[in-house]
Design a protein around this motif. Structure first.
Motif, PDB file in Angstrom:
ATOM      1  N   ASP A  46       7.050 -16.977 -16.549  1.00  0.00           N
ATOM      2  CA  ASP A  46       6.175 -15.795 -16.389  1.00  0.00           C
ATOM      3  C   ASP A  46       4.762 -16.134 -16.737  1.00  0.00           C
ATOM      4  O   ASP A  46       3.696 -15.667 -16.317  1.00  0.00           O
ATOM      5  CB  ASP A  46       6.604 -14.391 -16.795  1.00  0.00           C
ATOM      6  CG  ASP A  46       7.553 -13.840 -16.228  1.00  0.00           C
ATOM      7  OD1 ASP A  46       8.019 -14.345 -14.659  1.00  0.00           O
ATOM      8  OD2 ASP A  46       8.509 -13.097 -16.470  1.00  0.00           O
ATOM      9  N   GLN A  47       4.880 -16.917 -17.761  1.00  0.00           N
ATOM     10  CA  GLN A  47       3.324 -17.247 -18.394  1.00  0.00           C
ATOM     11  C   GLN A  47       3.449 -18.748 -18.323  1.00  0.00           C
ATOM     12  O   GLN A  47       4.328 -19.680 -18.672  1.00  0.00           O
ATOM     13  CB  GLN A  47       3.638 -17.122 -20.072  1.00  0.00           C
ATOM     14  CG  GLN A  47       2.566 -17.576 -20.717  1.00  0.00           C
ATOM     15  CD  GLN A  47       1.199 -16.598 -20.547  1.00  0.00           C
ATOM     16  OE1 GLN A  47       1.494 -15.245 -20.462  1.00  0.00           O
ATOM     17  NE2 GLN A  47       0.112 -17.114 -20.604  1.00  0.00           N
TER      18      GLN A  47
ATOM     19  N   LYS B 176       2.515 -13.822 -12.230  1.00  0.00           N
ATOM     20  CA  LYS B 176       2.686 -14.850 -13.425  1.00  0.00           C
ATOM     21  C   LYS B 176       1.430 -14.885 -14.057  1.00  0.00           C
ATOM     22  O   LYS B 176       0.268 -14.613 -13.342  1.00  0.00           O
ATOM     23  CB  LYS B 176       3.153 -16.177 -13.027  1.00  0.00           C
ATOM     24  CG  LYS B 176       4.328 -16.142 -12.497  1.00  0.00           C
ATOM     25  CD  LYS B 176       4.874 -17.369 -11.884  1.00  0.00           C
ATOM     26  CE  LYS B 176       6.498 -17.303 -11.336  1.00  0.00           C
ATOM     27  NZ  LYS B 176       7.479 -16.685 -12.170  1.00  0.00           N
TER      28      LYS B 176
END
Length: 75
Positions: A41-42, A73
Motif C-alpha cells: 500500500d505504501q 496506494k
C-alpha cells in the motif's frame, strides 16, 4: 536504465538507476508496472541514482503517481 524492486513490511521500494529520458521511458514504464498488483500500500521511489532526467521522465513519474492513486496506494 535499471529498476529494482524490494518489498518489506513497510512497503514497496522502487529504485531507478541510469537515464530516465525520452529514449528509456517506454521500457521504464513497462518495468515499473510489471507485477504492480503485488505492490504494498505504501510505495517509495528512490531516484538518487538517476543520472539524467528530461520532461518525458517527469511525465512518467507523474503518471506513476496518478496510477498508484487509482489503486489506493501511496507514493
Amino acid at each position: 536504465m535499471n529498476i529494482t524492486r524490494k518489498t518489506t513490511k513497510s512497503g514497496t521500494s522502487l529504485s531507478i538507476e541510469g537515464e530516465l529520458t525520452i529514449y528509456s521511458v517506454h521500457q521504464a514504464k513497462q518495468d515499473l508496472l510489471q507485477d504492480y498488483n503485488n505492490f504494498a500500500d505504501q510505495v517509495a521511489l528512490d531516484l538518487h541514482k538517476v543520472s539524467e532526467l528530461d520532461t518525458a521522465g517527469i511525465q512518467l513519474l507523474l503518471f506513476l503517481q496518478h496510477f498508484l492513486q487509482g489503486l489506493n496506494k501511496k507514493l
